[in-house]
Scaffold this motif. Structure first.
Motif, short mmCIF file in Angstrom:
data_model
loop_
_atom_site.label_atom_id
_atom_site.label_comp_id
_atom_site.label_asym_id
_atom_site.label_seq_id
_atom_site.Cartn_x
_atom_site.Cartn_y
_atom_site.Cartn_z
N VAL A 155 52.12 51.42 47.40
CA VAL A 155 50.90 51.88 46.73
C VAL A 155 50.15 50.67 46.21
O VAL A 155 50.70 49.86 45.46
CB VAL A 155 51.23 52.85 45.57
CG1 VAL A 155 49.96 53.34 44.90
CG2 VAL A 155 52.05 54.02 46.08
N LEU A 156 48.91 50.54 46.61
CA LEU A 156 48.05 49.45 46.16
C LEU A 156 47.14 49.95 45.05
O LEU A 156 46.38 50.90 45.24
CB LEU A 156 47.21 48.91 47.32
CG LEU A 156 46.20 47.81 46.99
CD1 LEU A 156 46.92 46.54 46.53
CD2 LEU A 156 45.32 47.51 48.19
N VAL A 157 47.23 49.34 43.88
CA VAL A 157 46.40 49.70 42.73
C VAL A 157 45.45 48.53 42.48
O VAL A 157 45.88 47.43 42.15
CB VAL A 157 47.24 49.99 41.49
CG1 VAL A 157 46.36 50.36 40.30
CG2 VAL A 157 48.24 51.11 41.77
N LYS A 165 45.12 47.38 34.80
CA LYS A 165 46.04 47.64 35.91
C LYS A 165 47.48 47.28 35.53
O LYS A 165 48.40 48.09 35.72
CB LYS A 165 45.62 46.84 37.15
CG LYS A 165 44.20 47.04 37.60
CD LYS A 165 43.90 46.22 38.84
CE LYS A 165 44.05 44.73 38.60
NZ LYS A 165 43.08 44.21 37.62
N SER A 166 47.67 46.06 35.03
CA SER A 166 49.01 45.63 34.68
C SER A 166 49.59 46.47 33.55
O SER A 166 50.79 46.79 33.54
CB SER A 166 48.99 44.15 34.27
OG SER A 166 48.51 43.34 35.33
N LEU A 301 51.90 47.81 44.25
CA LEU A 301 51.32 46.49 44.48
C LEU A 301 49.96 46.41 43.81
O LEU A 301 49.09 47.26 44.03
CB LEU A 301 51.19 46.23 45.98
CG LEU A 301 50.76 44.84 46.44
CD1 LEU A 301 51.77 43.78 46.00
CD2 LEU A 301 50.59 44.81 47.95
N VAL A 302 49.77 45.39 42.96
CA VAL A 302 48.50 45.20 42.27
C VAL A 302 47.58 44.37 43.17
O VAL A 302 48.01 43.38 43.77
CB VAL A 302 48.70 44.51 40.92
CG1 VAL A 302 47.37 44.27 40.23
CG2 VAL A 302 49.61 45.34 40.03
N GLY A 303 46.34 44.79 43.27
CA GLY A 303 45.35 44.07 44.07
C GLY A 303 44.13 43.71 43.25
O GLY A 303 43.71 44.46 42.36
N HIS A 304 43.56 42.54 43.53
CA HIS A 304 42.34 42.11 42.85
C HIS A 304 41.12 42.66 43.57
O HIS A 304 41.20 43.15 44.70
CB HIS A 304 42.27 40.58 42.80
CG HIS A 304 43.36 39.96 41.98
ND1 HIS A 304 43.61 38.60 41.95
CD2 HIS A 304 44.29 40.52 41.14
CE1 HIS A 304 44.63 38.36 41.15
NE2 HIS A 304 45.05 39.49 40.65
#
Length: 558
Positions: A155-157, A165-166, A301-304
């Protein structure tokens, strides 16, 4: 030895070419074309030795198979030829090989390997069963994901810097770790009975949650976890930016849930490029997806994002992952919205509401209270009260399967400037200019020479066409000093001809209005042949033009 070629790749859209451009020829973005080096495959073609026996058995590169698709052809006197590969439209490839001899076949640059029959399964024999999803601890988050996190999914957030987000994922990790501990205690005290567990995954996974941060140290993450109440013994922290280390941690810990923050900070030593570049992001995502699929470990998964709000890196990143979620909101307000842009395991039209505070993120199950002003602050007595405030009107928008109330406030003053001012917040300024012209032409509301100030409550967005009628009613109410009752609402799109056009999912909006205590709603007239919509507790007033809508709301010129 393989030669290397220089290529240029756009980090925004994924365009590649052999020449550098300051502006991407594909998407038109400036400064997104970066240089990268890629090893060129060997230009020498590989040949496979194929032998056809009298019984039709084919031996290719030491492997044996049947001779289907092999046609005998004529060759040289020694029985050995270079066979060409021909393919007709709609047919399988046919190889011409000398009968009974040995032929060299030109193949692709990647040599095919023998695939056992055990790797091929008819779809009818694949087990069809419900997957036990992992509960995040947030009902809003679970609904956006389609019921929870699917084991083995990625999962991309994504979201803007500082949006939370974090914090959202760290609090999610803390809640999942807490639920694992509670489930273990209940299973121990159940004396062999099966206990309900919201975080059920394959049994070979450990009861741990792994949080890998490439942006903060473990001490900094611990400080934030203590502030939001996410400290738990089942939550493991690690701070690294090396992809090999991350993969080693996943294989060693084998966690119930893994969170990587973020994809743009993790780098691989096996590929060239800087951290956050298209090559690195693609390699990191591919490696994490391989581990998640092979071991059944769900990965968040964190995305910018870029300056225009789109997800940073190549679009390949969005194609590779299973779910793409956008975490958005105004940093100046506490409201946060989580919506799924892509979801392989659930709907993409759901939205989750969260409230950002100093103690973390709280889910908002009833967002109606956020987007409506208090009756005391507005000078009224609440829904159904007698006292009202001029220049306000409530409408209802639809986001996914959820209807949200939006209160539009308008202020009309005399202008002392040559060009009257138009200030908007939460409303499209171009749409406002059109509504002012329509009000002047068809509603007889003179606003062309006035300063207009339009805003919504709590950062709500009234950019949907169904909000046109509420914006026009608020402007007319402020211009004529005629307040609209607090238990009235207006829903409808206004055309340039002054007509009030129908809007989709009207029943969703009316049900939410009835739940919040509204008694009268002005709506567009139903289409010819359509069944009128009726909701208990709501008096539906159908109109087909702007003048009739203003008359029904009591804000027309006397």
């Amino acid at each position: 030895m393989a030669k290397s070629s220089t290529q240029y790749l756009c980090s925004e859209c994924g365009w590649s070419g052999g020449k550098w451009f300051g502006r991407c020829p594909e998407c038109g973005q400036w400064g997104t074309v970066e240089e990268f080096h890629e090893a060129r495959p060997s230009s020498r073609t590989r040949a496979a030795k194929i032998t056809v026996t009298e019984t039709g058995v084919v031996t290719a590169g030491g492997r044996t198979g049947t001779g289907r698709g092999i046609n005998a052809g004529t060759g040289s006197t020694n029985g050995s030829i270079r066979a060409g590969r021909t393919r007709a439209a709609g047919t399988n490839p046919v190889y011409d090989v000398s009968a009974g001899g040995i032929g060299a076949v030109r193949t692709s640059r990647t040599e095919a390997v023998y695939v056992p029959d055990s790797l091929i399964t008819p779809i009818t024999e694949v087990a069809d069963h419900d997957v036990d999803r992992i509960g995040t601890g947030f009902e809003e988050f679970d609904r956006v994901l389609g019921g929870g996190i699917v084991p083995g999914s990625v999962v991309l957030v994504a979201g803007e810097p500082g949006i939370g987000k974090s914090t959202l994922l760290l609090e999610t990790a803390g809640r999942v770790a807490k639920s694992i501990g509670e489930a273990a205690v209940s299973n121990t005290s159940a004396s062999g009975d099966t206990a309900n567990n919201t975080a059920t995954t394959p049994t070979d996974l450990t009861g741990k949650v792994l949080y890998v941060s490439g942006e903060e140290s473990t001490a900094q993450v611990r400080m934030r976890a203590g502030r939001i109440g996410a400290v738990n013994e089942n939550l493991l922290l690690s701070s690294t930016t090396d992809l090999a280390t991350v993969l080693g941690l996943l294989e060693q810990v084998n966690p119930r849930l893994a969170i990587v923050d973020s994809a743009q900070t993790i780098t691989s030593q096996d590929v060239d490029g800087i951290a956050g570049g298209s090559t690195q992001v693609r390699e990191v995502a591919s490696a994490l997806i391989d581990v998640a699929k092979s071991r059944g470990i769900p990965v968040l998964l964190v995305g910018h994002v870029t300056k225009d709000g789109s997800i940073a890196g190549p679009r390949t990143l969005e194609h590779l992952v299973d779910v793409v979620c956008q975490f958005e909101g105004d940093p100046q307000t506490a409201l946060r919205m989580l919506r799924a842009v892509k979801n392989r395991f659930g709907p993409t039209d759901e939205v989750g509401c969260f409230d950002m505070s100093g103690e973390g993120i709280d889910e908002v199950t009833n967002p109606g209270a956020l987007f409506l002003s208090d009756a005391d602050d507005a000078g009224g007595t609440g829904s159904g009260g007698s006292a009202n405030t001029e220049g306000t009107c409530v409408t209802f928008t639809v986001d996914g399967h959820r209807s949200l109330p939006i209160e539009v406030q308008a202020l009309v003053t005399n202008s002392v400037l040559p060009t009257p001012r138009r200030a908007t917040n939460g409303i499209d300024s171009n749409r406002l200019a059109m509504l002012v012209a329509v009000l002047y032409r068809h509603g007889k509301v003179p606003l062309l020479t006035n300063d207009l100030y339009i805003s919504t409550i709590a950062g709500g967005l009234a950019k949907e066409p169904s909000c046109d009628l509420a914006v026009a009613a608020a402007l007319a109410s402020a211009a004529f000093h005629a307040p609209i009752p607090r238990d009235w609402a207006a829903i409808g799109e206004i055309s340039l001809t002054g007509q009030v056009r129908p809007v989709p999912r009207l029943e969703y909006r009316l049900r939410e209005a009835a739940r919040l205590g509204f008694t009268h709603v002005v709506v567009p007239k139903h289409r010819r042949g359509a069944k009128p919509i009726s909701v208990d507790g709501i008096t539906v007033i159908e109109v087909d033009s702007l003048p009739r809508a203003l008359r029904a709301l009591g804000v027309e010129r006397k």
